[in-house]
Design a protein around this motif. Structure first.
Motif, PDB file in Angstrom:
ATOM      1  N   GLU A 234       0.674  -1.129   0.030  1.00 47.37           N
ATOM      2  CA  GLU A 234       0.095   0.046   0.117  1.00 47.37           C
ATOM      3  C   GLU A 234       0.835   1.476   0.083  1.00 47.37           C
ATOM      4  O   GLU A 234       2.081   1.249   0.671  1.00 47.37           O
ATOM      5  CB  GLU A 234      -1.064   0.035   1.319  1.00 47.37           C
ATOM      6  CG  GLU A 234      -2.134  -0.854   1.091  1.00 47.37           C
ATOM      7  CD  GLU A 234      -2.942  -0.670   2.483  1.00 47.37           C
ATOM      8  OE1 GLU A 234      -4.158  -0.479   2.231  1.00 47.37           O
ATOM      9  OE2 GLU A 234      -2.542  -0.696   3.536  1.00 47.37           O
ATOM     10  N   THR A 235       0.375   2.242  -0.485  1.00 46.56           N
ATOM     11  CA  THR A 235       0.781   3.612  -0.308  1.00 46.56           C
ATOM     12  C   THR A 235      -0.018   4.261   0.785  1.00 46.56           C
ATOM     13  O   THR A 235      -0.834   3.757   1.103  1.00 46.56           O
ATOM     14  CB  THR A 235       0.694   4.541  -1.618  1.00 46.56           C
ATOM     15  OG1 THR A 235      -0.857   4.934  -1.739  1.00 46.56           O
ATOM     16  CG2 THR A 235       1.119   3.856  -3.095  1.00 46.56           C
ATOM     17  N   LEU A 236       0.773   5.425   1.475  1.00 42.52           N
ATOM     18  CA  LEU A 236       0.210   5.927   2.523  1.00 42.52           C
ATOM     19  C   LEU A 236      -1.296   6.458   1.956  1.00 42.52           C
ATOM     20  O   LEU A 236      -2.137   6.374   2.835  1.00 42.52           O
ATOM     21  CB  LEU A 236       0.977   7.242   2.759  1.00 42.52           C
ATOM     22  CG  LEU A 236       2.197   7.042   3.162  1.00 42.52           C
ATOM     23  CD1 LEU A 236       3.011   8.311   3.771  1.00 42.52           C
ATOM     24  CD2 LEU A 236       2.558   6.123   4.429  1.00 42.52           C
ATOM     25  N   LEU A 237      -1.455   6.872   0.701  1.00 39.49           N
ATOM     26  CA  LEU A 237      -2.797   7.467   0.515  1.00 39.49           C
ATOM     27  C   LEU A 237      -3.782   6.130   0.497  1.00 39.49           C
ATOM     28  O   LEU A 237      -4.885   6.314   1.081  1.00 39.49           O
ATOM     29  CB  LEU A 237      -2.858   8.048  -0.830  1.00 39.49           C
ATOM     30  CG  LEU A 237      -4.041   8.483  -1.505  1.00 39.49           C
ATOM     31  CD1 LEU A 237      -4.544   9.532  -0.425  1.00 39.49           C
ATOM     32  CD2 LEU A 237      -3.967   9.170  -2.854  1.00 39.49           C
ATOM     33  N   THR A 238      -3.554   5.094  -0.108  1.00 38.85           N
ATOM     34  CA  THR A 238      -4.349   3.946  -0.032  1.00 38.85           C
ATOM     35  C   THR A 238      -4.709   3.421   1.099  1.00 38.85           C
ATOM     36  O   THR A 238      -5.865   3.010   1.498  1.00 38.85           O
ATOM     37  CB  THR A 238      -3.983   3.094  -1.225  1.00 38.85           C
ATOM     38  OG1 THR A 238      -2.630   2.505  -0.641  1.00 38.85           O
ATOM     39  CG2 THR A 238      -3.637   3.384  -2.616  1.00 38.85           C
ATOM     40  N   ALA A 239      -3.740   3.469   2.025  1.00 41.42           N
ATOM     41  CA  ALA A 239      -3.890   2.983   3.457  1.00 41.42           C
ATOM     42  C   ALA A 239      -4.776   3.950   4.007  1.00 41.42           C
ATOM     43  O   ALA A 239      -5.891   3.565   4.898  1.00 41.42           O
ATOM     44  CB  ALA A 239      -2.712   2.903   4.091  1.00 41.42           C
ATOM     45  N   LEU A 244     -10.607   4.854   5.990  1.00 39.55           N
ATOM     46  CA  LEU A 244     -11.852   5.717   6.279  1.00 39.55           C
ATOM     47  C   LEU A 244     -12.809   4.766   5.994  1.00 39.55           C
ATOM     48  O   LEU A 244     -13.984   4.435   6.443  1.00 39.55           O
ATOM     49  CB  LEU A 244     -11.807   6.812   5.250  1.00 39.55           C
ATOM     50  CG  LEU A 244     -10.981   7.652   5.645  1.00 39.55           C
ATOM     51  CD1 LEU A 244     -10.970   8.944   4.394  1.00 39.55           C
ATOM     52  CD2 LEU A 244     -11.299   8.673   7.062  1.00 39.55           C
ATOM     53  N   ARG A 245     -12.899   3.790   4.871  1.00 39.23           N
ATOM     54  CA  ARG A 245     -13.709   2.484   4.438  1.00 39.23           C
ATOM     55  C   ARG A 245     -13.951   1.738   5.632  1.00 39.23           C
ATOM     56  O   ARG A 245     -15.126   1.477   5.963  1.00 39.23           O
ATOM     57  CB  ARG A 245     -13.276   2.018   3.269  1.00 39.23           C
ATOM     58  CG  ARG A 245     -13.187   2.708   1.947  1.00 39.23           C
ATOM     59  CD  ARG A 245     -13.286   1.937   0.537  1.00 39.23           C
ATOM     60  NE  ARG A 245     -11.971   1.077   0.960  1.00 39.23           N
ATOM     61  CZ  ARG A 245     -10.767   1.136   0.564  1.00 39.23           C
ATOM     62  NH1 ARG A 245     -10.336   2.519  -0.027  1.00 39.23           N
ATOM     63  NH2 ARG A 245      -9.726   0.390   0.614  1.00 39.23           N
ATOM     64  N   GLY A 251     -16.514   6.245   2.023  1.00 41.05           N
ATOM     65  CA  GLY A 251     -15.793   6.258   0.728  1.00 41.05           C
ATOM     66  C   GLY A 251     -15.433   7.238   0.359  1.00 41.05           C
ATOM     67  O   GLY A 251     -16.216   8.261  -0.178  1.00 41.05           O
ATOM     68  N   LEU A 252     -14.135   7.722   0.333  1.00 41.81           N
ATOM     69  CA  LEU A 252     -13.720   8.826  -0.148  1.00 41.81           C
ATOM     70  C   LEU A 252     -12.682   9.004  -1.199  1.00 41.81           C
ATOM     71  O   LEU A 252     -11.928   8.165  -1.341  1.00 41.81           O
ATOM     72  CB  LEU A 252     -12.685   9.893   0.995  1.00 41.81           C
ATOM     73  CG  LEU A 252     -12.274  11.287   1.065  1.00 41.81           C
ATOM     74  CD1 LEU A 252     -13.875  12.073   0.951  1.00 41.81           C
ATOM     75  CD2 LEU A 252     -11.553  11.723   1.985  1.00 41.81           C
ATOM     76  N   SER A 253     -13.084   9.884  -2.254  1.00 45.97           N
ATOM     77  CA  SER A 253     -12.120  10.011  -3.412  1.00 45.97           C
ATOM     78  C   SER A 253     -11.215  11.031  -3.428  1.00 45.97           C
ATOM     79  O   SER A 253     -11.632  12.346  -3.275  1.00 45.97           O
ATOM     80  CB  SER A 253     -13.032   9.990  -4.795  1.00 45.97           C
ATOM     81  OG  SER A 253     -13.920   8.994  -4.897  1.00 45.97           O
ATOM     82  N   ALA A 254     -10.084  10.765  -3.408  1.00 49.32           N
ATOM     83  CA  ALA A 254      -8.811  11.904  -3.401  1.00 49.32           C
ATOM     84  C   ALA A 254      -7.727  11.475  -4.040  1.00 49.32           C
ATOM     85  O   ALA A 254      -7.302  10.369  -3.989  1.00 49.32           O
ATOM     86  CB  ALA A 254      -8.724  12.113  -1.967  1.00 49.32           C
ATOM     87  N   GLU A 255      -7.164  12.428  -4.932  1.00 50.05           N
ATOM     88  CA  GLU A 255      -5.918  11.807  -5.299  1.00 50.05           C
ATOM     89  C   GLU A 255      -4.659  12.230  -4.539  1.00 50.05           C
ATOM     90  O   GLU A 255      -3.734  11.527  -4.617  1.00 50.05           O
ATOM     91  CB  GLU A 255      -5.639  12.956  -6.533  1.00 50.05           C
ATOM     92  CG  GLU A 255      -6.659  12.773  -7.742  1.00 50.05           C
ATOM     93  CD  GLU A 255      -6.307  13.773  -9.008  1.00 50.05           C
ATOM     94  OE1 GLU A 255      -5.430  14.439  -8.984  1.00 50.05           O
ATOM     95  OE2 GLU A 255      -7.152  13.583 -10.126  1.00 50.05           O
ATOM     96  N   ALA A 287     -20.898  19.654   3.096  1.00 48.22           N
ATOM     97  CA  ALA A 287     -21.513  18.950   4.435  1.00 48.22           C
ATOM     98  C   ALA A 287     -20.865  17.686   4.687  1.00 48.22           C
ATOM     99  O   ALA A 287     -20.377  17.069   3.996  1.00 48.22           O
ATOM    100  CB  ALA A 287     -22.991  18.666   3.649  1.00 48.22           C
ATOM    101  N   PRO A 288     -20.734  17.441   5.981  1.00 47.57           N
ATOM    102  CA  PRO A 288     -20.072  16.057   6.439  1.00 47.57           C
ATOM    103  C   PRO A 288     -20.565  14.926   5.627  1.00 47.57           C
ATOM    104  O   PRO A 288     -22.088  14.649   5.974  1.00 47.57           O
ATOM    105  CB  PRO A 288     -20.306  16.106   7.892  1.00 47.57           C
ATOM    106  CG  PRO A 288     -20.502  17.521   8.151  1.00 47.57           C
ATOM    107  CD  PRO A 288     -21.092  18.228   6.907  1.00 47.57           C
ATOM    108  N   PRO A 289     -20.024  14.174   4.942  1.00 47.96           N
ATOM    109  CA  PRO A 289     -20.709  13.075   4.189  1.00 47.96           C
ATOM    110  C   PRO A 289     -21.341  12.010   5.408  1.00 47.96           C
ATOM    111  O   PRO A 289     -20.893  12.034   6.526  1.00 47.96           O
ATOM    112  CB  PRO A 289     -19.476  12.357   3.429  1.00 47.96           C
ATOM    113  CG  PRO A 289     -18.516  13.576   3.647  1.00 47.96           C
ATOM    114  CD  PRO A 289     -18.591  14.291   4.733  1.00 47.96           C
ATOM    115  N   GLY A 290     -22.334  11.185   5.062  1.00 50.82           N
ATOM    116  CA  GLY A 290     -22.731  10.337   5.861  1.00 50.82           C
ATOM    117  C   GLY A 290     -21.703   8.968   6.058  1.00 50.82           C
ATOM    118  O   GLY A 290     -20.774   8.926   5.296  1.00 50.82           O
ATOM    119  N   LEU A 291     -21.975   8.271   7.154  1.00 53.59           N
ATOM    120  CA  LEU A 291     -20.877   7.413   7.654  1.00 53.59           C
ATOM    121  C   LEU A 291     -21.631   6.008   7.660  1.00 53.59           C
ATOM    122  O   LEU A 291     -22.891   6.097   8.227  1.00 53.59           O
ATOM    123  CB  LEU A 291     -20.395   7.727   8.909  1.00 53.59           C
ATOM    124  CG  LEU A 291     -19.631   9.254   9.087  1.00 53.59           C
ATOM    125  CD1 LEU A 291     -19.498   9.625  10.329  1.00 53.59           C
ATOM    126  CD2 LEU A 291     -18.604   9.389   7.956  1.00 53.59           C
ATOM    127  N   GLY A 292     -20.965   5.121   7.271  1.00 59.14           N
ATOM    128  CA  GLY A 292     -21.605   3.596   7.135  1.00 59.14           C
ATOM    129  C   GLY A 292     -21.126   2.812   8.374  1.00 59.14           C
ATOM    130  O   GLY A 292     -21.329   1.483   8.362  1.00 59.14           O
TER     131      GLY A 292
END
Length: 337
Positions: A234-239, A244-245, A251-255, A287-292
């Motif tokens: 894993e990279t730091l970002l993917t970890a 978060l998941r 589920g957050l999308s971020a480059e 707005a704060p995203p919903g959490l699962g």
């Protein structure tokens, strides 16, 4: 009027602490006791809060000495030593004023005593105490069921610890202490030191931050940032995105994160040598995203400081670091809320 300052964690206060206080008051008009590691979640290393430590110390003082002792609390600031020194100075000067003649009293226990010479115009005055006694040994015997701890502490402390040993909180801390002993015994079997790498994720949205309540293991019930061990591929970002998941159901999308930092204070974790790479995602005014995940929630930043005693390890300090603000002592109103 001269003032001595005695800095420590006092987890718990023991006979060498009491002897240091008595000697300081024999040479100075008053003493300010600085309670370090304030407002932190109870652990086997820091089991007692500010109020408990203050009560134990007061119960150990002779009536004639007690009015000459004042107590102030200062939170940890692992990642900015100069700022911590300033916080201690501000807390002490809030009691005695800026013109008071002040010195630091104490004794060189180990490398953690470096702070004794860090206050510039406040000189260090050795206490002269030579007892081979430390709070780590007291806690080892206390949680380990060895009655020998009773001879190491003042009577007022002994009475408090005996009452505390009957509480569910003691049972929780003792279970954590045993788990840590087992973990360290396993790690000693390896021929080299073990370094753990974890990744935490801080998400901010509309002046709220994402947290989870730990459901098991060390720090059960504490609030924390979503955190996982870094996988070998894993990279730091993917970890961070996986944390978060898995921990918050987000589920957050971020480059790339807004910022990242290596939180590497050697004593930051009781789990061992754990370096945590923090990733910060600032969603701005979204707005704060919903959490699962039921254990995940959004905490308003206005409630951050008053809640710091709920945080796992250094996660409160991580949030402060990314937000560019120092750890804050809760206001009296916040402490009583």
């Amino acid at each position: 009027m001269s003032t001595a300052v005695f800095i420590g964690r006092f987890q718990p206060p023991h006979l060498a602490h009491l002897e240091t206080i008595r000697r300081a008051l024999a040479r100075h008009d008053r003493l300010v006791v600085v309670l370090g590691s304030a407002y932190s979640y109870p652990t086997p290393k820091n089991p007692f809060d500010v109020e408990a430590r203050t009560a134990m110390l007061r119960a150990s003082l002779e009536p004639a000495l007690e009015p000459r002792v004042r107590f102030v609390a200062v939170p940890d600031d692992y990642y900015d030593d100069p700022r911590w020194f300033r916080a201690v100075r501000k807390a002490v000067e809030g009691v005695v004023g800026k013109e008071e003649k002040v010195c630091i009293v104490g004794y060189h226990k180990d490398e953690s005593s470096y702070y004794l010479h860090g206050f510039g115009d406040w000189p260090f005055e050795p206490s002269g105490v030579r007892r081979e006694l430390n709070a780590t040994l007291v806690r080892e015997r206390y949680f380990g069921g060895d009655e020998g701890w009773k001879a190491m502490v003042p009577e007022g402390v002994r009475a408090y610890l005996e009452r505390f040993a009957q509480t569910p909180e003691f049972a929780r801390l003792q279970a954590e202490w045993r788990a840590l002993k087992h973990r360290r015994a396993l790690e000693r079997a390896y021929p080299y030191p073990i370094l753990h790498l974890t990744v935490s994720a801080l998400v901010r949205a509309r002046d709220q931050v994402l947290l989870v309540e730990r459901q098991s293991g060390l720090g059960q019930g504490a609030w924390a940032l979503p955190e996982v061990h870094l996988g070998p591929k894993e990279t730091l970002l993917t970890a961070a995105l996986r944390a978060l998941r898995e921990k918050a159901g987000l589920g957050l999308s971020a480059e790339r994160p807004t910022a990242w930092w290596a939180f590497d204070y050697p004593e930051r974790s009781l789990r061992g040598r754990v370096v945590c790479y923090g990733c910060y995602f600032d969603l701005g005014f979204s707005a704060p995203p919903g959490l699962g995940a039921p254990q995940a929630f959004w905490l308003p930043l206005a409630e951050l400081d008053r809640s710091q005693a709920r945080f796992f390890e250094d996660h409160y300090q991580q949030i402060c670091w990314f937000l560019g603000r120092p750890p804050q002592r809760p206001t009296p109103e916040e402490e009583s809320a």
